[in-house]
Design an enzyme around this catalytic site. Structure first.
Site, PDB file in Angstrom:
ATOM      1  CD  GLU A  99      -2.785  -1.268   2.399  1.00  0.00           C
ATOM      2  OE1 GLU A  99      -3.998  -1.516   2.293  1.00  0.00           O
ATOM      3  OE2 GLU A  99      -2.214  -1.195   3.496  1.00  0.00           O
ATOM      4  CB  CYS A 112       2.880   7.694   3.103  1.00  0.00           C
ATOM      5  SG  CYS A 112       3.465   6.526   4.331  1.00  0.00           S
ATOM      6  CB  CYS A 119       7.628  -4.516   8.786  1.00  0.00           C
ATOM      7  SG  CYS A 119       8.966  -3.623   9.616  1.00  0.00           S
ATOM      8  CB  CYS A 123       7.050  -1.680  16.377  1.00  0.00           C
ATOM      9  SG  CYS A 123       8.698  -1.216  15.772  1.00  0.00           S
ATOM     10  CB  CYS A 126       3.528  -1.337  14.017  1.00  0.00           C
ATOM     11  SG  CYS A 126       3.476  -1.075  12.235  1.00  0.00           S
ATOM     12  N   GLY A 170       7.090  -1.475   6.065  1.00  0.00           N
ATOM     13  CA  GLY A 170       8.492  -1.872   5.976  1.00  0.00           C
ATOM     14  C   GLY A 170       9.457  -0.961   6.698  1.00  0.00           C
ATOM     15  CD  GLU A 171      13.774   0.488   9.409  1.00  0.00           C
ATOM     16  OE1 GLU A 171      12.850   0.996  10.060  1.00  0.00           O
ATOM     17  OE2 GLU A 171      14.742   1.149   8.986  1.00  0.00           O
ATOM     18  CB  SER A 202      10.325   7.085   9.017  1.00  0.00           C
ATOM     19  OG  SER A 202      10.083   6.759  10.367  1.00  0.00           O
ATOM     20  CB  SER A 225      10.442   4.942  14.927  1.00  0.00           C
ATOM     21  OG  SER A 225       9.757   5.346  13.766  1.00  0.00           O
ATOM     22  CG  LEU A 226      13.452   8.100  20.728  1.00  0.00           C
ATOM     23  CD1 LEU A 226      14.740   7.563  20.143  1.00  0.00           C
ATOM     24  CD2 LEU A 226      13.627   9.583  21.083  1.00  0.00           C
ATOM     25  CG  ASN A 301      -3.341   6.114  13.976  1.00  0.00           C
ATOM     26  OD1 ASN A 301      -4.115   7.021  14.266  1.00  0.00           O
ATOM     27  ND2 ASN A 301      -2.239   6.323  13.285  1.00  0.00           N
ATOM     28  CB  CYS A 344       1.138   6.135  11.472  1.00  0.00           C
ATOM     29  SG  CYS A 344       1.637   7.660  10.760  1.00  0.00           S
TER      30      CYS A 344
END
Ligand code: SAH
Length: 371
Positions: A99, A112, A119, A123, A126, A170-171, A202, A225-226, A301, A344
């Protein structure tokens, strides 16, 4: 009986940078300068049919049509949110799906884009992380998302501009080479000419890859992404922290060569009762001391299957105020396209992966697909 000799597979040039295209042309005995024309047809004009490339010699067009191809993510569905955010669902050559999201007027137009199918970072909050990694995207598939969106939205003209955030599925630094090649393709003057300052990548914080990124001639803005203010908390939310911990990540950010007047964006997802306390905010301030950074707060979200809640608005405001009072630039990300699950962490292909030889459907993905 011998099987009939099959025709050689055509060369897919969707992911080739201009210099690579030039060497392929030279290799087949054609003049190098045609590469720029071909590149412009594909990327700037969105034309992938060699026969229509009217400024090329007819014989060359015919030869290219026989031996080359330009793979393009196939648009399967477009969902338009009430706020104008548009989610594009693409199918790739092997049947896997990804997507991309168009976010209008923020104030700029923003695309985006995804860098992987699924991924591997997992996380805790996510949805894409629940899928597991199916595979990396190729440079052509990453640049192809930008190409299709730009042409679909009428934003490919030189007088139109858009931003790109590599914040989809994805990363990106886990798929380093393909991602960087794709950015150079969309940045190329011969193509869409998106300047690096309009691109933000990111990362979850893959420290060695960040060091590499800092040496790139075509270097996008960096977002990190902290999501946590101390090691234990980050270990729990962002599993890769066990490999590259907060301390190493912050050191890498301090070393990162941000452009003059540039800053690193720190993303911080706010999870109710988990990392949203005033103490967390104060620790975050201390953590970022001495870094040229700004903070982007992302109130969660929420989604079924995600074991966290979104904090109340006054909690978010209080958190933001503590950062701002200490002199940090802070913004709260407006959640766009939530009604179409384009926000997100909500990008997931939820209608099954059809006909996909390469697709391995993990239990987590299967579960997510039922949600
Ligand atoms: N792999 C990259 C890009 C991820 S998506 C990275 O980790 O940075 C972009 C941002 O959305 C990341 O900061 C990610 O952690 C965040 N995100 C993921 N799930 C979310 C959710 N459910 N709500 C809000 N933000 C989320």
């Amino acid at each position: 009986m011998q099987p009939a000799a099959s025709a050689p597979r055509p060369l897919d040039i969707a992911g080739l940078e201009l210099a690579e295209l030039e060497s392929h042309l030279v290799g087949m005995g054609a003049p190098r300068y045609h590469a720029k024309q071909i590149f412009a047809w594909i990327h700037r004009r969105g034309v992938t049919d060699f026969a229509s490339m009217s400024d090329l010699p007819k014989a060359l067009r015919a030869r290219l049509a026989d031996t080359w191809t330009v793979s393009t993510p196939a648009l399967i569905r477009k969902d338009v949110s009430t706020d104008g955010t548009t989610k594009y669902l693409f199918q790739l050559a092997d049947g896997t799906r990804i997507e991309s999201v168009y976010i209008p007027d923020t104030p700029a137009q923003t695309f985006c884009i995804s860098s992987q199918v699924g991924c591997a970072m997992a996380c805790a909050f996510c949805l894409t992380g629940k899928m597991g990694l199916t595979r990396h995207l190729t440079a052509g598939e990453i640049a192809g998302q930008v190409r299709v969106l730009a042409h679909d939205l009428g934003l490919a003209a030189p007088d139109r501009a858009f931003n790109i955030v590599v914040m989809g599925m994805g990363e990106p630094l886990h798929n380093y080479d393909a991602t960087m090649a794709a950015l150079r393709i969309v940045g190329s003057e011969a193509g869409l000419a998106v300047p690096a300052r309009r691109i933000t990548l990111s990362t979850v914080g893959l420290v060695p890859a960040m060091e590499r990124l800092g040496r790139e001639p075509f270097m996008p803005n960096l977002a990190v992404s902290l999501h946590a203010s101390h090691e234990e908390q980050r270990d729990a939310l962002v599993p890769v922290n066990r490999k590259y911990d907060l301390e190493a990540l912050i050191e890498a950010c301090k070393r990162f060569p941000v452009a003059r007047r540039g800053r690193i964006t720190f993303e911080y997802v706010l999870l109710k009762g988990v990392n949203d306390t005033p103490d967390d905010a104060r620790r975050l301030v201390r953590l970022l001391d001495g870094i040229k950074g700004k903070v982007n707060l992302l109130p969660l979200n929420a989604a079924p299957g995600i074991p966290f809640e979104r904090p109340d608005e006054d909690r978010v405001d209080a958190f933001a105020r503590i950062l701002a009072d200490k002199g940090l630039t802070v913004s709260v990300r407006k959640s766009r396209g939530r009604d179409i699950r384009a926000a997100c962490g909500q990008l997931i292909v939820d209608e099954g992966v059809r006909g996909a030889r390469a697709a391995k459907v993990s239990p987590a993905q299967a579960l997510a697909e039922q949600l």
